[in-house]
Design an enzyme around this catalytic site. Structure first.
Site, short mmCIF file in Angstrom:
data_model
loop_
_atom_site.label_atom_id
_atom_site.label_comp_id
_atom_site.label_asym_id
_atom_site.label_seq_id
_atom_site.Cartn_x
_atom_site.Cartn_y
_atom_site.Cartn_z
CD GLU A 273 -2.35 -1.24 2.90
OE1 GLU A 273 -2.04 -0.39 3.75
OE2 GLU A 273 -3.17 -2.15 3.13
N PRO A 274 1.72 1.44 -0.99
CG PRO A 274 2.88 1.46 -3.02
CD PRO A 274 1.90 0.66 -2.22
NE ARG A 276 5.97 9.57 3.94
CZ ARG A 276 5.43 10.57 4.62
NH1 ARG A 276 5.75 11.81 4.32
NH2 ARG A 276 4.60 10.34 5.62
CE1 TYR A 316 1.81 14.27 10.67
CE2 TYR A 316 2.50 14.98 8.48
CZ TYR A 316 1.60 14.34 9.30
OH TYR A 316 0.49 13.75 8.75
CB CYS A 342 -3.25 35.01 11.16
SG CYS A 342 -3.35 36.29 9.92
CD GLU A 343 -2.86 29.42 13.72
OE1 GLU A 343 -2.15 29.14 14.71
OE2 GLU A 343 -4.09 29.53 13.76
CE1 TYR A 370 -0.51 10.78 3.41
CE2 TYR A 370 1.82 10.44 2.97
CZ TYR A 370 0.57 9.93 3.21
OH TYR A 370 0.38 8.57 3.22
C1 LIG Z 1 -1.39 6.15 5.04
C2 LIG Z 1 -1.50 4.71 4.80
C3 LIG Z 1 -0.70 4.08 3.83
C4 LIG Z 1 0.36 4.82 3.04
O1 LIG Z 1 1.43 5.19 3.83
P1 LIG Z 1 2.73 5.84 3.14
O2 LIG Z 1 3.63 6.09 4.28
O3 LIG Z 1 2.30 7.08 2.46
O4 LIG Z 1 3.27 4.83 2.19
C5 LIG Z 1 -0.89 2.75 3.61
N1 LIG Z 1 -1.81 2.03 4.30
C6 LIG Z 1 -2.60 2.59 5.23
C7 LIG Z 1 -3.60 1.77 5.95
C8 LIG Z 1 -2.47 3.95 5.51
O5 LIG Z 1 -3.24 4.50 6.45
#
Ligand SMILES: *Cc1c(COP(=O)(O)O)cnc(C)c1O
Length: 413
Positions: A273-274, A276, A316, A342-343, A370
């Site tokens: 699940e990439p 980033r 972060y 304004c922060e 993001y």
């Molecule tokens: C955010 C998220 C990702 C992706 O994370 P990355 O750090 O962007 O690769 C994959 N799986 C789940 C469940 C997430 O919440």
């Protein structure tokens, strides 16, 4: 590697001058590179070839329809965390049968919508959710394919805000409970066990944590198989880090081939699940310096992009590389690059050595993930324009929001 490079001290996005793009489209502006996206996707496919697999791009990293459409065309599936994201995938031409649905707080109506679309798998994050999914599936006359997102209690060694696989995090089902919960699912006629899922954190710069998590998952897999519970996939989540400054994360190939080696003896498919790693370095945020302000202790470069456009530094304390679009070195000073919101936390970078005049442009690198997807209207600032570069062509993939669109749904009493 990406396709944002200097040619004779002018920053280019593929074959297009960033300064010219800013002139044509205005600032602040998100610019993405199609070739970079394709390169990253190919790296993941190459790493997984030879093993049954599915890439589920994490939509939340960048959910623009054009980006999702590109991913779908390259053969990607999707990881979604809301009905809105699932509907985006469908609107972008993605296949719901390649969608997995994660998230700790799925509502009944979101679950029903996902089941009606026959998505591939729901990743369950709590024991109560098991009952709710069973009930909703039963009422629709469907059998829901599910995986448990197990929390392996592994330290991803990343920023605490983006660590998700420790037992004090809200995500997933405690590892010690998983076996019992699988037995319960296996005996429920409205549910079908499909896989085991984990996602332990984001911006991981070493492969060690995911290998540790994979060992845990393999133990569980063996116990479940012995029990006669059939697992068809193992999902190792996302989380592979990228280089914002001097991090040296493993390549997708190194990261994934270590996992596939561990799973080689099983005959389950591997899902990843990439988010980033797919999009971060495929995007920059271009911003104009409005004012320079010199005070006793600090020099400020006040720019036209703020935390509402790119919140990672403020949220972060992320370090993101800020570079001059027109590179010079004749008058370098140390600046805090700050936005107009304004922060006091509205900054893009602290203590940056830059050579910049009022009216000139800066680019924040690594802004493809993001960035736009976390932007907001705070301070009543419209969402900004996004363009996707393909060679020497620029495609506007999101128009700048109009002022009226910001309050379209508001009503005076
Ligand atoms: C955010 C998220 C990702 C992706 O994370 P990355 O750090 O962007 O690769 C994959 N799986 C789940 C469940 C997430 O919440």
């Amino acid at each position: 590697m990406d396709f944002f490079n200097y040619k004779e001290n002018e920053l280019y996005a593929e074959d297009m001058s960033v300064a010219k793009l800013a002139e044509e489209f205005g600032t602040p502006l998100y610019i993405y590179s199609k070739a970079t996206l394709e390169r990253h996707m190919k790296a993941f496919f190459d790493a997984l070839s030879g093993h049954e697999h599915l890439i589920c791009y994490a939509v939340k990293a960048n959910s623009n329809l054009a980006i999702l459409n590109l991913m779908a065309k390259m053969g990607s599936g999707f990881d979604v965390v809301s009905e809105g994201e699932l509907r985006r995938v469908i609107a972008a031409g993605g296949d719901p049968k390649k969608v997995i649905f994660s998230g700790v707080g799925k509502t009944r109506s979101e679950i029903a919508f996902a089941l009606e679309q026959d998505i591939l798998c729901l990743n369950i994050e709590s024991e109560s959710e098991v009952d709710v999914i069973s009930e909703v599936a039963g009422s629709l006359g469907k059998v829901a394919k599910v995986a448990l997102r197990v929390n392996p209690n592994v330290d991803a060694k990343t920023h605490p805000s983006i660590s998700t696989g420790l037992k004090n995090n809200k995500f997933g089902i405690a590892f010690d409970r998983a076996f019992e919960v699988y037995k319960k699912i296996a005996s429920d006629k409205n549910l079908k066990v499909s896989g085991i899922d984990c996602h332990i954190g984001s911006q991981m710069t070493s492969g060690a944590p995911i290998l540790e998590a994979t060992d845990r998952i393999l133990d569980l897999y063996n116990r479940l198989t012995d029990e006669g519970i059939c697992i068809d996939h193992i999902d190792i989540g996302g989380g592979l880090g990228v280089t914002y400054s001097d991090e040296t994360p493993p390549s997708p190939y190194e990261y994934i081939s270590a996992v596939t080696a561990k799973l080689a003896h099983t005959n389950v498919a591997i899902y990843v699940e990439p988010g980033r790693a797919m999009v971060a370095n495929a995007g920059i945020l271009v911003t104009q310096v409005l004012y320079k302000k010199f005070t006793e202790n600090k020099n400020f470069a006040i720019v036209d992009a703020g935390m509402n456009d790119l919140i990672r530094p403020a949220l972060y304390n992320s370090w993101m590389n800020i570079i001059e679009v027109h590179k010079r070195r004749d008058d370098v000073k140390t600046y805090d690059v700050v936005g107009p919101v304004c922060e006091s936390d509205d900054f893009l970078g602290h203590d940056r050595k830059l050579c910049i005049e009022e009216g000139e442009l800066l680019a924040v690198r690594g802004a493809g993930a993001y960035g736009a997807s976390m932007s907001s209207n705070y301070n009543s600032r419209p969402l900004i324009k996004e363009v996707l570069i393909a060679g020497d062509k620029a495609h506007v993939i999101r128009e700048r929001q109009s002022i009226e669109q910001m309050w379209m749904n508001e009503k005076m009493i």
